[in-house]
Design a protein around this motif. Structure first.
Motif, PDB file in Angstrom:
ATOM      1  N   ALA A  84     -10.986  -6.919   5.379  1.00  0.00           N
ATOM      2  CA  ALA A  84     -11.658  -6.304   4.235  1.00  0.00           C
ATOM      3  C   ALA A  84     -12.526  -5.102   4.576  1.00  0.00           C
ATOM      4  N   GLY A  85     -12.789  -4.858   5.854  1.00  0.00           N
ATOM      5  CA  GLY A  85     -13.771  -3.846   6.219  1.00  0.00           C
ATOM      6  C   GLY A  85     -13.340  -2.413   5.931  1.00  0.00           C
TER       7      GLY A  85
ATOM      8  N   ALA B 274      -8.920   7.199   5.997  1.00  0.00           N
ATOM      9  CA  ALA B 274      -9.186   7.929   4.755  1.00  0.00           C
ATOM     10  C   ALA B 274      -8.216   7.527   3.649  1.00  0.00           C
ATOM     11  N   ASP B 275      -6.983   7.194   4.016  1.00  0.00           N
ATOM     12  CA  ASP B 275      -5.980   6.887   3.002  1.00  0.00           C
ATOM     13  C   ASP B 275      -5.373   5.506   3.155  1.00  0.00           C
ATOM     14  N   ARG B 276      -5.900   4.702   4.051  1.00  0.00           N
ATOM     15  CA  ARG B 276      -5.370   3.349   4.224  1.00  0.00           C
ATOM     16  C   ARG B 276      -6.442   2.470   4.843  1.00  0.00           C
ATOM     17  N   PRO B 277      -6.358   1.162   4.656  1.00  0.00           N
ATOM     18  CA  PRO B 277      -7.291   0.260   5.320  1.00  0.00           C
ATOM     19  C   PRO B 277      -6.911   0.090   6.784  1.00  0.00           C
TER      20      PRO B 277
ATOM     21  N   GLN C 239      -3.543  -1.927  -1.351  1.00  0.00           N
ATOM     22  CA  GLN C 239      -2.586  -1.687  -0.272  1.00  0.00           C
ATOM     23  C   GLN C 239      -2.356  -2.945   0.566  1.00  0.00           C
ATOM     24  N   ILE C 240      -3.424  -3.688   0.818  1.00  0.00           N
ATOM     25  CA  ILE C 240      -3.287  -4.952   1.547  1.00  0.00           C
ATOM     26  C   ILE C 240      -2.400  -5.908   0.760  1.00  0.00           C
ATOM     27  N   GLU C 241      -2.662  -6.030  -0.537  1.00  0.00           N
ATOM     28  CA  GLU C 241      -1.873  -6.938  -1.363  1.00  0.00           C
ATOM     29  C   GLU C 241      -0.403  -6.521  -1.392  1.00  0.00           C
ATOM     30  N   ALA C 242      -0.151  -5.239  -1.534  1.00  0.00           N
ATOM     31  CA  ALA C 242       1.230  -4.760  -1.596  1.00  0.00           C
ATOM     32  C   ALA C 242       1.957  -5.023  -0.276  1.00  0.00           C
ATOM     33  N   HIS C 243       1.266  -4.834   0.837  1.00  0.00           N
ATOM     34  CA  HIS C 243       1.898  -5.042   2.136  1.00  0.00           C
ATOM     35  C   HIS C 243       2.248  -6.512   2.359  1.00  0.00           C
ATOM     36  N   LEU C 244       1.421  -7.415   1.836  1.00  0.00           N
ATOM     37  CA  LEU C 244       1.616  -8.843   2.074  1.00  0.00           C
ATOM     38  C   LEU C 244       2.474  -9.513   1.004  1.00  0.00           C
ATOM     39  N   LEU C 245       2.873  -8.787   0.007  1.00  0.00           N
ATOM     40  CA  LEU C 245       3.626  -9.359  -1.101  1.00  0.00           C
ATOM     41  C   LEU C 245       4.894 -10.052  -0.596  1.00  0.00           C
ATOM     42  N   GLY C 246       5.082 -11.284  -1.022  1.00  0.00           N
ATOM     43  CA  GLY C 246       6.262 -12.038  -0.655  1.00  0.00           C
ATOM     44  C   GLY C 246       6.252 -12.613   0.743  1.00  0.00           C
TER      45      GLY C 246
END
Length: 226
Positions: free
Chosen positions: A10-11, A21-24, A61-68
């Motif tokens: 989350a940081g 700047a554009d991603r976690p 972005q985290i949620e989209a990457h982990l989807l499924g």
């Protein structure tokens, strides 16, 4: 073995500068793979385990990457809750005690840290077991160590061991903290006072990828393993 694992994702990743700047930070790639995937790889082969990642900065972005991928996401809104507050907020989803926790800004070279923790965990003596690496094998570490490990395995502050971000932790003491935002250091301090805080030396190498130079160092470390 704990039935659930918490991934800290989350940081803000401020030490990474423009790279976040554009991603976690957990989506920054090392050796062609996002950091969070390096962490998830450690859970393979460990049987059925509930996996939860917290998210705040660029949480979509985290949620989209982990989807499924059978990883639940605990969103921290409207503010970041730090390690202790974040873990406590995720407890309803984790639904386990004790739990593994694992930072997502490190890369490992050596035995699977979760297997080592599982083998060394002694619930009769321990409320937490932290995996720590000696400073000479803490690649990319800036600064000194975090802990000393006594002959009986108990931890004390200061020394030449670096906390790797991997641990087994009993979660009951999280309820004792009144503040919504707090570090797990408060929980560890209480456990230490009761002689229930333990450490385990990691026999391999570990790289801190919390700063830009850590990417190169981690890739060199992994390449040396091939």
């Amino acid at each position: 073995m704990p039935d659930a694992l918490m991934l800290f994702a989350a940081g803000f990743g401020t030490r990474m500068g423009a790279l976040t700047a554009d991603r976690p930070k957990p989506l920054i790639e090392v050796a062609g793979k996002p950091l969070i995937d390096h962490a998830l790889d450690l859970t393979e082969g460990l049987g059925t385990m509930r996996r939860v990642a917290n998210a705040h900065y660029r949480a979509d972005q985290i949620e989209a990457h982990l989807l499924g991928r059978e990883v639940a996401v605990s969103r921290e809104e409207p503010r970041l809750l730090d390690t202790g507050g974040g873990l406590r907020a995720a407890l309803p989803v984790l639904d386990a005690d004790p739990v593994f926790t694992l930072n997502t800004d490190a890369v490992w070279s050596g035995p699977n840290p979760l297997n080592l923790l599982t083998d060394a965990w002694d619930p009769d003596r321990m409320d937490a077991l932290l995996l720590c690496v000696p400073l000479p094998r803490a690649v990319g570490r800036k600064g000194g160590g975090d802990f000393s490990i006594r002959d009986d395995g108990q931890l004390s502050r200061g020394g030449d061991f670096v906390y790797t971000g991997a641990q087994i932790l009993r979660t009951g003491r999280l309820a004792e903290i009144s503040e919504p935002v707090f570090s797990l250091n408060l929980v560890w301090n209480a456990m230490s006072a009761d002689e229930r805080l333990f450490g385990l030396p990691y026999p391999g190498r570990w790289c801190d990828v919390g700063h830009p130079e850590g990417i190169r160092l981690a890739e060199e470390m992994l390449a040396a393993d091939v």
